[in-house]
Write a protein that holds these residues in place. Structure first.
Motif, PDB file in Angstrom:
ATOM      1  N   TYR A  96       0.859  -1.197   0.000  1.00 11.28           N
ATOM      2  CA  TYR A  96       0.000   0.000   0.000  1.00 11.28           C
ATOM      3  C   TYR A  96       0.888   1.238   0.000  1.00 11.28           C
ATOM      4  CZ  TYR A  96      -3.279   3.561   1.670  1.00 11.28           C
ATOM      5  OH  TYR A  96      -4.025   4.704   1.810  1.00 11.28           O
ATOM      6  N   HIS A 155      -4.430   5.088  -7.646  1.00  8.15           N
ATOM      7  CA  HIS A 155      -5.772   4.535  -7.722  1.00  8.15           C
ATOM      8  C   HIS A 155      -5.764   3.137  -8.325  1.00  8.15           C
ATOM      9  CE1 HIS A 155     -10.184   4.896  -9.123  1.00  8.15           C
ATOM     10  NE2 HIS A 155     -10.141   4.493  -7.856  1.00  8.15           N
ATOM     11  N   ILE A 159      -4.816   0.650  -5.671  1.00  5.71           N
ATOM     12  CA  ILE A 159      -5.941   0.376  -4.777  1.00  5.71           C
ATOM     13  C   ILE A 159      -6.847  -0.689  -5.392  1.00  5.71           C
ATOM     14  CG2 ILE A 159      -7.988   1.357  -3.687  1.00  5.71           C
ATOM     15  CD1 ILE A 159      -5.406   2.195  -2.367  1.00  5.71           C
ATOM     16  N   TYR A 183      -0.368  -1.096   4.974  1.00  2.00           N
ATOM     17  CA  TYR A 183      -1.643  -0.381   5.127  1.00  2.00           C
ATOM     18  C   TYR A 183      -1.827   0.099   6.568  1.00  2.00           C
ATOM     19  CZ  TYR A 183      -6.562   0.812   4.917  1.00  2.00           C
ATOM     20  OH  TYR A 183      -7.745   1.500   4.990  1.00  2.00           O
ATOM     21  N   ILE A 241      -8.628  11.859   1.765  1.00  2.00           N
ATOM     22  CA  ILE A 241      -8.695  11.331   0.404  1.00  2.00           C
ATOM     23  C   ILE A 241      -9.713  12.146  -0.402  1.00  2.00           C
ATOM     24  CG2 ILE A 241      -9.090   9.257  -0.983  1.00  2.00           C
ATOM     25  CD1 ILE A 241      -6.725   9.031   0.864  1.00  2.00           C
ATOM     26  N   HIS A 259     -11.366   3.602  -1.607  1.00  2.00           N
ATOM     27  CA  HIS A 259     -10.495   3.505  -0.428  1.00  2.00           C
ATOM     28  C   HIS A 259     -11.271   2.976   0.779  1.00  2.00           C
ATOM     29  CE1 HIS A 259      -7.809   4.704   2.855  1.00  2.00           C
ATOM     30  NE2 HIS A 259      -6.830   4.631   1.955  1.00  2.00           N
TER      31      HIS A 259
END
Length: 705
Positions: A40, A58, A61, A96, A109, A117
């Motif tokens: 992460y 992105h 993710i 993370y 964010i 997220h």
């Protein structure tokens, strides 16, 4: 039929490379699913919205979402095979937990990425929850020993990870505190080695935090460095708050008193030194506002951390349980007062605690419980808050002095950046001699006299202040308010006072109009009286607090009973009329002691009773010769001679009588001869050579008269 064999003891039959069959454990490495988890990455907050970096973040993710969904879809045995043998999974979870934004972070964010997220955040939590569960169903379970061994030896959890889990998902910010509490309970129960790790963290936590804060402060030469330091400290406090709130039993392994005292000391020194360093650095206005905001957040976090430790270490939640016993409630309340007294020495942090943690509400909870505790402790703590409030008023007066024309700081004064750390102690020393001056004026005097309290005291005693301080002195004397306790309203009479203290409920509004000088003087006197405390407050004779409730029937001048006063005034006349009563009271109460009634003084012409053996003679009286008849002997000599004659011993020869040198009479030949013999035989006597001593005194100037 359900399989009752634990997963760690199950075996399965598989085909070997040669085509044979063999039994292997179901947790064997060969059953691992090929999933390459990526790490992460922290969100790039400084990148533009359409930058490639944001798109790449992105995309990462989305990959993590896909991999975690695949992991959670695995069966119980496949899931644990992946946990035991896939290191990339642990790396992804660790990154993370370390880098994910916390609920208290300033940055966030962007909205277009929030949905993805949040989904990742949920999948990470479900993965951690499944990792901490040893039994999913009647068929899917691990033995407790194997579960504890697997999570500890494969580093699935450790104390830093547990703190991060509480920060992201626990109380009071995560919203899943109940589930996280069950996770930690199961982990600490099934693997007691984590408790040993917690003891190591307890010993190194304070040292590590203080070392990091000191290192970052020394290396911070810009405002950015100070901002990073404050963010680190703030994040540390909030993480510990979440950890203690989510799983309070961990406080049993910490020295709570040391923890409270250490963070209280850090509060006092860290923020004071940072503010002083900011004045020495050239800070833009925008950066200065950000740093002030993070300083305020750091102070609040410190106070809330101390409150969390005090509340949960004292088991204050038990006070809300009406089924608790009086002994339990009293023990909790007394421990709370003792822990809170640790920070009473620092009035600044105590005032912050009062406002941020709703201290009056806590006192009300204790008062409404079954605890039997002296409520004077509450008044003592509230007094510490009032002292700091008066100090805040002095700071406001200081601002007024600096803004006034008479407070020109160009007359030999030092800048605020040269202010020493013990300025409060210097002001307190001067106030002990000059209590009529406020802290604002005394600080300005110290600034002028190079922070020398001796020079300030000398100047005030001699009334020899510089012109700019003289003007400030007059302004201070005219506007100096007396100490007051605005939050404590005047109570009723002692008859109506409840056993507990009156807690401050609301702050009375102050009038905006100026009153006359006489009214101002009356208000000042009233405030001084309200500030004093006495054991006789609010009684029936308290003219300050209860002027309208005085009982004048109990107030009189002199003796209340006029007849008794008259009788006592004529005592002599009364005794003369009652001779019998006077004689009875004149005698001794107990048996008379006549031991020394026969003593007599033989002074002047008085004649002593020679038959009494208790005769006191003056020290300067000349020695008298015993008058005996010629040939008579003392009784003891006669008795001794009789005893010797019975034994046939040689009788004692009588010594030659010695001539007595009579004082005040003319010396005859015998006396002179006796003097000569005494002088010649001084050395042969047992008086250590008196002749040599007399010669030595004569040589030193002591003449014989």
């Amino acid at each position: 039929m359900a399989n009752t064999i634990p997963l760690d003891k199950r075996e399965t039959i598989t085909t070997t490379e040669t085509g044979g069959l063999e039994k292997v454990p179901v947790l064997d490495r060969r059953f691992m699913t090929e999933i390459n988890f990526i790490q992460y990455s922290i969100f790039p907050i400084h990148e533009p919205q359409d930058s490639p970096t944001l798109k790449e973040w992105h995309q990462e993710i989305k990959i993590l979402l896909h991999d975690l969904e695949m992991l959670l879809a695995l069966s119980h045995d496949k899931f644990w095979v992946q946990l035991v043998h896939d290191p990339t999974l642990h790396t992804a979870l660790s990154t993370y937990l370390q880098k994910a934004p916390r609920a208290w972070d300033i940055w966030g964010i962007p909205e277009r990425f929030i949905e993805s997220h949040n989904k990742l955040h949920k999948l990470i939590f479900l993965t951690l929850l499944r990792m901490s569960t040893d039994k999913e169903s009647r068929e899917c379970f691990l033995s407790p020993e194997a579960f504890g061994f697997a999570i500890y030896e494969n580093y699935m959890f450790d104390i830093p990870k547990l703190i991060d889990i509480c920060s992201l998902y626990g109380h009071p910010h995560g919203g899943n505190g109940t589930l996280v509490n069950k996770m930690l309970t199961n982990i600490f129960t099934k693997q007691e080695s984590y408790l040993d790790d917690l003891k190591v963290v307890r010993e190194q936590l304070l040292e590590q935090v203080f070392t990091n804060v000191t290192t970052k402060y020394d290396s911070a030469q810009t405002t950015i460095g100070l901002y990073d330091l404050l963010c680190y400290y703030f994040d540390t406090c909030m993480s510990l708050i979440s950890f203690f709130y989510t799983y309070p039993p961990t406080l049993n392994y910490f020295n709570c008193t040391e923890l409270i005292s250490s963070f209280g000391t850090l509060y006092s020194h860290l923020f004071h030194n940072i503010k002083a360093k900011l004045k020495r650095l050239s800070t833009p206005t925008s950066n200065l506002q950000s740093i002030k905001a993070i300083i305020n957040r750091g102070q609040i976090a410190t106070v809330r951390l101390i409150h969390c430790v005090i509340w949960h270490s004292c088991l204050m939640d038990e006070l809300l349980d009406e089924s608790g016993t009086e002994e339990e409630h009293t023990r909790c309340a007394e421990k709370f007062i003792a822990q809170l007294s640790t920070i009473l020495g620092d009035t600044q942090i105590m005032t912050k605690y009062y406002h941020e943690c709703n201290l009056p509400k806590t006192f009300a909870i204790i008062k409404n419980s079954k605890a039997e505790i002296a409520y004077e402790h509450f008044d003592y703590i509230l007094n510490a808050v009032d002292i700091e409030r008066d100090h805040e008023k002095d700071k406001q007066d200081l601002d007024k002095l600096h803004s006034s024309p008479s407070a020109d700081l160009t007359n030999g004064q030092h800048k605020d950046e040269d202010c020493p750390a013990n300025i409060e102690a210097l002001i307190s020393n001067i106030k002990s001699i000059f209590p009529q001056y406020g802290s604002a004026f005394l600080k300005q005097c110290l600034n002028t006299y190079s922070y020398s309290s001796e020079e300030v005291i000398t100047a005030l005693l001699e009334n020899n202040l510089p012109p700019h301080l003289e003007g400030a002195k007059k302004l201070t004397e005219s506007n100096q308010p007396g100490p007051s306790r605005k939050d404590v309203p005047p109570g009723p009479s002692r008859k109506d006072v409840p056993p507990g203290p009156v807690l401050p409920v609301s702050k009375p509004s102050s009038s905006n109009s100026l009153q006359s000088s006489s009214n101002a003087s009356a208000n000042t006197t009233k405030s001084l009286v309200a500030a004093r405390q006495n054991v006789y407050d609010h009684d029936e004779f308290d003219v300050f607090n209860n002027p309208d409730e005085l009982n004048f029937d109990c107030i009189h001048i002199g003796k209340k009973n006029k007849e008794m006063q008259l009788r006592e005034g004529n005592a002599k006349e009364f005794l003369m009329k009652n001779q019998k009563l006077a004689f009875e009271y004149d005698e001794y109460d107990d048996e008379y002691d006549d031991t020394y009634d026969g003593l007599m003084m033989t002074t002047g012409d008085q004649t002593a009773d020679q038959s009494s053996e208790f005769v006191i003679k003056p020290l300067n009286a000349p020695a008298e010769e015993e008058e005996r008849e010629e040939g008579s002997e003392p009784q003891w000599r006669t008795a001794d001679a009789a005893k010797r004659s019975k034994r046939g011993a040689r009788p004692v020869t009588q010594p030659k009588p010695r001539e007595v040198d009579k004082v005040g009479q003319k010396a005859d030949a015998k006396v002179l001869n006796q003097r000569r013999r005494d002088n010649e035989n001084k050395a042969r006597r047992g008086n250590h050579n008196r002749r040599a001593g007399a010669d030595r005194k004569r040589r030193g100037g002591m003449l014989h008269m």
